[in-house]
Design a protein around this motif. Structure first.
Motif, short mmCIF file in Angstrom:
data_model
loop_
_atom_site.label_atom_id
_atom_site.label_comp_id
_atom_site.label_asym_id
_atom_site.label_seq_id
_atom_site.Cartn_x
_atom_site.Cartn_y
_atom_site.Cartn_z
N GLU A 227 0.82 -1.22 0.00
CA GLU A 227 0.00 0.00 0.00
C GLU A 227 0.85 1.27 0.00
OE1 GLU A 227 -2.73 -0.58 3.36
OE2 GLU A 227 -4.33 -0.66 1.86
N SER A 228 1.98 1.23 0.72
CA SER A 228 2.83 2.42 0.81
C SER A 228 3.68 2.62 -0.43
CB SER A 228 3.75 2.31 2.04
OG SER A 228 4.75 1.32 1.84
N GLY A 229 3.80 1.58 -1.27
CA GLY A 229 4.63 1.65 -2.46
C GLY A 229 6.06 1.20 -2.23
N ALA A 230 6.37 0.79 -1.00
CA ALA A 230 7.73 0.32 -0.71
C ALA A 230 8.04 -0.99 -1.41
CB ALA A 230 7.91 0.16 0.80
N LEU A 231 7.00 -1.79 -1.67
CA LEU A 231 7.15 -3.05 -2.40
C LEU A 231 6.14 -3.10 -3.53
CD1 LEU A 231 7.61 -5.65 0.51
CD2 LEU A 231 9.39 -4.68 -0.97
N LYS A 232 6.50 -3.78 -4.59
CA LYS A 232 5.62 -3.95 -5.74
C LYS A 232 5.11 -5.40 -5.76
CE LYS A 232 3.84 -3.38 -9.94
NZ LYS A 232 2.66 -2.54 -10.19
N ALA A 233 3.78 -5.56 -5.72
CA ALA A 233 3.17 -6.89 -5.82
C ALA A 233 2.90 -7.20 -7.28
CB ALA A 233 1.88 -6.94 -5.02
N LEU A 234 3.48 -8.30 -7.77
CA LEU A 234 3.28 -8.68 -9.17
C LEU A 234 2.08 -9.59 -9.36
CD1 LEU A 234 6.96 -9.43 -10.29
CD2 LEU A 234 5.71 -7.24 -10.31
N THR A 237 -1.45 -15.53 -5.20
CA THR A 237 -1.68 -16.94 -5.52
C THR A 237 -3.01 -17.44 -4.99
OG1 THR A 237 -0.54 -17.70 -3.53
CG2 THR A 237 0.80 -17.37 -5.50
N GLY A 238 -3.96 -16.52 -4.77
CA GLY A 238 -5.28 -16.90 -4.32
C GLY A 238 -6.21 -17.22 -5.48
N THR A 239 -7.46 -17.48 -5.15
CA THR A 239 -8.45 -17.82 -6.18
C THR A 239 -9.06 -16.57 -6.82
OG1 THR A 239 -10.17 -17.93 -4.47
CG2 THR A 239 -9.06 -19.99 -5.05
N HIS A 240 -8.86 -15.42 -6.18
CA HIS A 240 -9.44 -14.18 -6.70
C HIS A 240 -8.57 -13.00 -6.28
CE1 HIS A 240 -11.21 -15.02 -2.71
NE2 HIS A 240 -11.00 -13.73 -2.50
N ARG A 241 -8.75 -11.86 -6.92
CA ARG A 241 -8.01 -10.66 -6.56
C ARG A 241 -8.41 -10.21 -5.16
NH1 ARG A 241 -6.61 -6.79 -11.70
NH2 ARG A 241 -6.36 -8.45 -13.24
N TRP A 242 -7.44 -9.61 -4.46
CA TRP A 242 -7.73 -9.14 -3.11
C TRP A 242 -8.53 -7.85 -3.19
CZ3 TRP A 242 -7.70 -12.05 0.86
CH2 TRP A 242 -7.82 -11.50 2.15
N PHE A 243 -9.47 -7.70 -2.25
CA PHE A 243 -10.48 -6.64 -2.37
C PHE A 243 -9.89 -5.23 -2.45
CE2 PHE A 243 -9.65 -6.45 2.10
CZ PHE A 243 -10.03 -5.19 2.53
N ASP A 244 -8.79 -4.96 -1.72
CA ASP A 244 -8.24 -3.60 -1.77
C ASP A 244 -6.93 -3.51 -2.55
OD1 ASP A 244 -6.58 -4.84 0.05
OD2 ASP A 244 -6.69 -3.27 1.57
N LEU A 245 -6.63 -4.58 -3.33
CA LEU A 245 -5.49 -4.56 -4.25
C LEU A 245 -6.00 -4.96 -5.64
CD1 LEU A 245 -2.80 -6.37 -2.03
CD2 LEU A 245 -3.01 -3.90 -2.43
N PRO A 246 -6.95 -4.19 -6.17
CA PRO A 246 -7.63 -4.61 -7.41
C PRO A 246 -6.73 -4.67 -8.63
CG PRO A 246 -8.17 -2.32 -6.87
CD PRO A 246 -7.41 -2.87 -5.69
N ASP A 247 -5.56 -4.03 -8.59
CA ASP A 247 -4.67 -4.03 -9.75
C ASP A 247 -3.68 -5.19 -9.73
OD1 ASP A 247 -5.89 -1.70 -10.68
OD2 ASP A 247 -4.52 -0.41 -9.54
#
Length: 336
Positions: A227-234, A237-247
């Motif tokens: 969320e802070s931008g310190a790390l980039k999530a590519l 590995t779940g079954t669906h996108r996470w609710f507050d990480l839609p991108d």
């Protein structure tokens, strides 16, 4: 005729007496179980977490411990005992006094380790009494923004071009993030060097500091840094996108069929802990997880709350120990 009636009445009297005795025994047993929990806790309860602080299991344990202490009108403390992929802490809990004052909150390592290690200090089926299945969270593939990689396609292209350049952090050998990393290497046809740590907290710190360029981790400890931008999530590995990480896409969306793995958190007591205490802690814990305040906090931290009782936790153990043994064997990973 008179004899038959007398016999019938005699049998009826015996049956009534037996029913009374059985009912009394059941009531007595219930009273005994309640008596076993009466006055509990009389001293602080210790929850062992077999990983370093700041990982998903530690986050779950500390949130639950705070509310559980209030619910039991006592003190509940968390003690981190990391090492050997969780085996050290799990082993300590397995051999603790079964009096309800030493409990265990562990992760998927509990069901993975029997297939990953030639010898472990616990029997996953016999040494613990399940209390509750707490929650689960997807794993996430992370890069340091300085790597200038913005997608899974970029990462795999970079790894193919420079086969000995990249290394990746995980919370430890045999954790589901580690196995996700090894699976990623196989399905993408790339090489990266695995750097194991004693928990998710140290693994996240390693990628934040640039010690490693990539990390595979459960979502909760990574979430604030994404969320802070310190790390980039590519990808997750779940079954669906996470609710507050839609991108952030799932690996399945990106074309990697069946690339689904998560990290669960389970609550256990040493076997032979009084059943009344196990039941009490289970009921209180499930009630806490189901409160809107706690469930929302956990969701915002990257957990899907399960809040299942002992039967749910027992079934997960029965299902996943053989499942992970099979996956580890098929992956060609030899027990260490």
């Amino acid at each position: 005729m008179h004899d038959d009636v007398a016999t019938f009445r005699s049998r009826r009297t015996i049956l009534r007496t037996a029913a009374v005795l059985i009912g009394a025994a059941a009531t007595s047993g219930l009273g005994l179980r309640r008596a076993q929990a009466a006055g509990y806790p009389e001293r602080p309860i210790k929850i062992i977490v077999p990983f370093a602080p700041a990982g998903p299991t530690d986050i779950m344990a500390r949130i639950l411990a705070t509310h559980l202490g209030e619910a039991l009108s006592g003190t509940v403390v968390v003690e981190n005992r990391p090492g050997a992929g969780g085996n050290i802490g799990i082993g300590i809990a397995a051999h603790a006094e079964p009096d309800g004052y030493t409990l265990l909150i562990t992760s998927s390592a509990y069901v993975v380790n029997p297939g990953l290690y030639a010898k472990i200090p616990y029997d996953p089926f016999k040494d613990f009494a399940p209390i509750a299945e707490l929650g689960t969270s997807p794993n996430v593939i992370l890069v340091n923004p300085q790597l200038s990689v913005s997608s899974i396609a970029d990462l795999t292209a970079r790894a193919r071009k420079n086969p000995n350049e990249l290394n990746y952090a995980s919370p430890g050998i045999g954790t589901t993030p580690h196995l996700s990393g090894e699976l990623f290497k196989v399905v993408c046809g790339i090489n990266m060097t695995h750097v194991p740590f004693s928990g998710a907290g140290p693994a996240i710190q390693a990628i934040l500091s640039g010690t490693t360029q990539v990390a595979f981790a459960a979502l909760p400890p990574a979430h604030p840094h994404i969320e802070s931008g310190a790390l980039k999530a590519l990808a997750i590995t779940g079954t669906h996108r996470w609710f507050d990480l839609p991108d952030v896409p799932t690996m399945v969306e990106l074309g990697y069929k069946d690339f689904i793995s998560d990290t669960f958190q389970g609550f256990l007591a040493p076997s032979k802990t009084p059943p009344a205490i196990v039941e009490l802690v289970s009921v209180k814990s499930i009630g806490i997880l189901k409160t809107p305040k706690v469930s929302e906090q956990l969701r915002n931290d990257g957990f899907e709350v399960l809040a299942n009782g002992p039967d749910g936790m027992r079934k997960r153990i029965e299902d996943e120990v053989p499942k992970w043994r099979d996956i580890i064997a098929k992956a060609g990973i030899r027990p260490v």
